[in-house]
Design a protein around this motif. Sequence first.
Motif, mmCIF file in Angstrom:
data_model
loop_
_atom_site.group_PDB
_atom_site.id
_atom_site.type_symbol
_atom_site.label_atom_id
_atom_site.label_comp_id
_atom_site.label_asym_id
_atom_site.label_seq_id
_atom_site.Cartn_x
_atom_site.Cartn_y
_atom_site.Cartn_z
ATOM 1 N N ARG A 185 0.820 -1.206 0.000
ATOM 2 C CA ARG A 185 0.000 0.000 0.000
ATOM 3 C C ARG A 185 0.850 1.250 0.000
ATOM 4 O O ARG A 185 0.616 2.183 -0.770
ATOM 5 C CB ARG A 185 -0.840 0.039 1.263
ATOM 6 C CG ARG A 185 -2.198 -0.476 1.021
ATOM 7 C CD ARG A 185 -3.046 -0.141 2.186
ATOM 8 N NE ARG A 185 -4.029 -1.187 2.295
ATOM 9 C CZ ARG A 185 -5.189 -1.035 2.894
ATOM 10 N NH1 ARG A 185 -5.476 0.088 3.474
ATOM 11 N NH2 ARG A 185 -6.029 -2.020 2.940
ATOM 12 N N MET A 195 4.020 1.621 -0.774
ATOM 13 C CA MET A 195 4.846 1.772 -1.975
ATOM 14 C C MET A 195 3.997 2.237 -3.157
ATOM 15 O O MET A 195 4.419 3.072 -3.948
ATOM 16 C CB MET A 195 5.559 0.453 -2.315
ATOM 17 C CG MET A 195 6.797 0.162 -1.490
ATOM 18 S SD MET A 195 7.951 1.545 -1.415
ATOM 19 C CE MET A 195 8.409 1.704 -3.141
ATOM 20 N N ALA A 196 2.786 1.699 -3.271
ATOM 21 C CA ALA A 196 1.909 2.123 -4.370
ATOM 22 C C ALA A 196 1.601 3.611 -4.227
ATOM 23 O O ALA A 196 1.571 4.354 -5.214
ATOM 24 C CB ALA A 196 0.618 1.312 -4.351
ATOM 25 N N PHE A 197 1.399 4.040 -2.994
ATOM 26 C CA PHE A 197 1.133 5.458 -2.733
ATOM 27 C C PHE A 197 2.356 6.307 -3.131
ATOM 28 O O PHE A 197 2.228 7.324 -3.808
ATOM 29 C CB PHE A 197 0.811 5.604 -1.241
ATOM 30 C CG PHE A 197 0.865 7.007 -0.714
ATOM 31 C CD1 PHE A 197 -0.047 7.956 -1.155
ATOM 32 C CD2 PHE A 197 1.803 7.375 0.235
ATOM 33 C CE1 PHE A 197 -0.012 9.254 -0.650
ATOM 34 C CE2 PHE A 197 1.840 8.658 0.737
ATOM 35 C CZ PHE A 197 0.936 9.604 0.290
ATOM 36 N N GLU A 200 4.680 5.500 -5.253
ATOM 37 C CA GLU A 200 4.799 5.479 -6.715
ATOM 38 C C GLU A 200 3.845 6.493 -7.354
ATOM 39 O O GLU A 200 4.196 7.167 -8.326
ATOM 40 C CB GLU A 200 4.501 4.071 -7.250
ATOM 41 C CG GLU A 200 5.649 3.081 -7.030
ATOM 42 C CD GLU A 200 5.237 1.617 -7.176
ATOM 43 O OE1 GLU A 200 6.053 0.749 -6.842
ATOM 44 O OE2 GLU A 200 4.092 1.351 -7.608
#
Lengths: 437, 264
Positions: A426, A428-430, A432
């Motif tokens: 979560r 890391m996706a944020f 990115e």
Amino acid sequence: MKPWSNLRFAFMRGAGLDWMTRLSSGPRRPPASREPFFGPPLQSRHELRRIMTRHYGLARYVKGVRPVAWVTSGAPVELLRAFGCYTLYPENHSAVCGARRMGPELCEVAEDAGYSLDLCSYAKVDLGHALSGRTPVGRLPPPDLLFCTNNICQTVLYWFKALAHHYRIPLLLVDTPYVHGEPDEAALRYVGDQLKALVPELERITGSDFREERFREVLLSSRRSAALWGDVLSTLQARPTPMTLFDAFVHLAPVVALRGLPVCERYYEGLLRELKERVERGVAAVPGERHRLLWDNIAVWFALQPLSRLFAENGCALVAGTYTHAWAEPAARIDERDPWGSLARAYGLIFLNRDLESRLDLMEQIARDFSVDGLVLHSARSCKPYSLGQYGIQRALEERLGVRSVVLEADMTDFRSWAEAAARTRLMAFIESLEAA
Amino acid sequence: MASLYGGLDVGSMTAKAVVLDADGRLLGWGMAETTPQLAVCGREALDGAVCAAGARSEELAFVVGTGYGREALPFVQKRVTEITCHARGACALFPGAALVVDVGGQDSKAIRLDASGRVLAFAMNDKCAAGTGRFLNAMAATLRTGIEGLGPAGNNSTRELAMSSTCTVFAESEVISLIARGEAVPDIAHAVHRAMAKKLAGLVRQAGVGEPAVFTGGGALNVDLVRCLEEFLGVSFRIPERPQLTGALGAAHLAREATPARSL
Ligand code: SF4
């Protein structure tokens, strides 16, 4: 018995405890080598460690010398200090247990005694400690009295009632009505009147007379501590920030546990000096700072390290937080010329005791002051009052500020419901999505 | 020697790999069942894709790893989360996609994209098996339809049954009592899909509904589930030919974009 206890406490408070701590901890270890994505560690951390160790260490010798009070974090502790109480904060202690990864085992003790799985883990860790005596800080003196204010939540009320029952000691309670919209003067008078009414009770319990002069001194000191803490946090407005919120979570301990005492003021004067110097020299807590984030809610104590590492590795600095800022709040309101009224305002109007709209405005203000470009909302499984409404807050803030955000599901101390890999994905996706924006 | 680009998505149930050429054309794909040796099954899927492309591993110029096993892949050059990869993959297949719903083996997610394919917001269900492929697997086992048969079964439903629970454990016992009551399998399957779609719809609304909408992951193969979610959200989904490969495809595109095109 009493003279001997007095003497021992006086000795420990003098040179004894520092001397013992030095002996038992051996020579100071060289700092572990820091990874390149962290800036140099703060020097003040040594002093922080010393005063907090001392606070918990002295607690062992204080029983029978001074009345020991366990208080909630949102209680107007200034009043107790005027009576010379030695105060301990179960919430702060629970955070320490959380950081030492003792959350689940203490929660289980409480659950085995019948407390609900869904109860706040701060409460369960504390009740688990009360029932088992287990603690990472050696030993805590059992309380002579309890002091509770429901301005942070209603849970504390029942939690402290359970403690009162367990230790068979008096519980002093201040009821702070929830504030919808503008503060209600009648409600604040009601809070102030309750505080005044505690004076004869405290005189009876502690056996000391109320000294107004002393009370005003404490109020003044408390305001100064909170103001200094506010100044400390303001240095995080600098770009790059001289420390991150992860540091702030740790350096928050004195203003929670020691406010109203000179040691607290002295500590923050030192920390502020160090931070200002860093800002002048451009020392970055996260070298190559690319994103500045706001953190909502209490820390995830058991995962401070991996989380601070993940953010730093990716050039993200957490620069603002609602929890850390809540401790600078009383600063403006305490006024030693109007002790009861100002104390009622200081504690009756805290962040968690106000409606979502006021919370939203405050968060928006903080986000702007600290120029953040993203929000991390920690949804703490067991702290309902803080976590409820976060999705609405998230949406509203995204709109108002035009920033991205992520909700992190975790807890303060109980890592049984923590999924490290999922949390990582979560976050890391944020990050990115921040990089792509 | 040609420069090829690989995307490898190691999920909780399967590892999927895709190989693209420098122009982004799909040359081959591979799959392997996920085992505790994540690097080994990842390698297997990637080798399969390279082989299907009629190429050799040395020709891979850049590989991006994704999926929950991404940290365990020593041979990838970069790791990117499933969110970014699914978004990229969906946009490669359906340019202009505004919403991606992914139902994978162990989690489900909704991703909202802006006009240029950047992630605006996302919501994930990563804590609870209900709403994920595991839930469908459990239901297929209880109903004995097989995972492939669950969607078609639901499609044949003629009666709407109420199902109150989307918790995998409780749903299982609820399904069993429906069977005991003599309800028809297609009706029960449909009720299961509706319950799951309802949960997914909440997730999607968290991220924000938008169109064109793309459904990815193994869950997209279940026609009845897709239809139920379409009804709840009032959108119509585009489904990739091989929805499970979307994450790997996105990863391969990101690999291609990570290496600047070489001028000869
Ligand atoms: S519920 Fe939240 S505010 Fe109340 S004691 Fe627990 S952590 Fe603190």
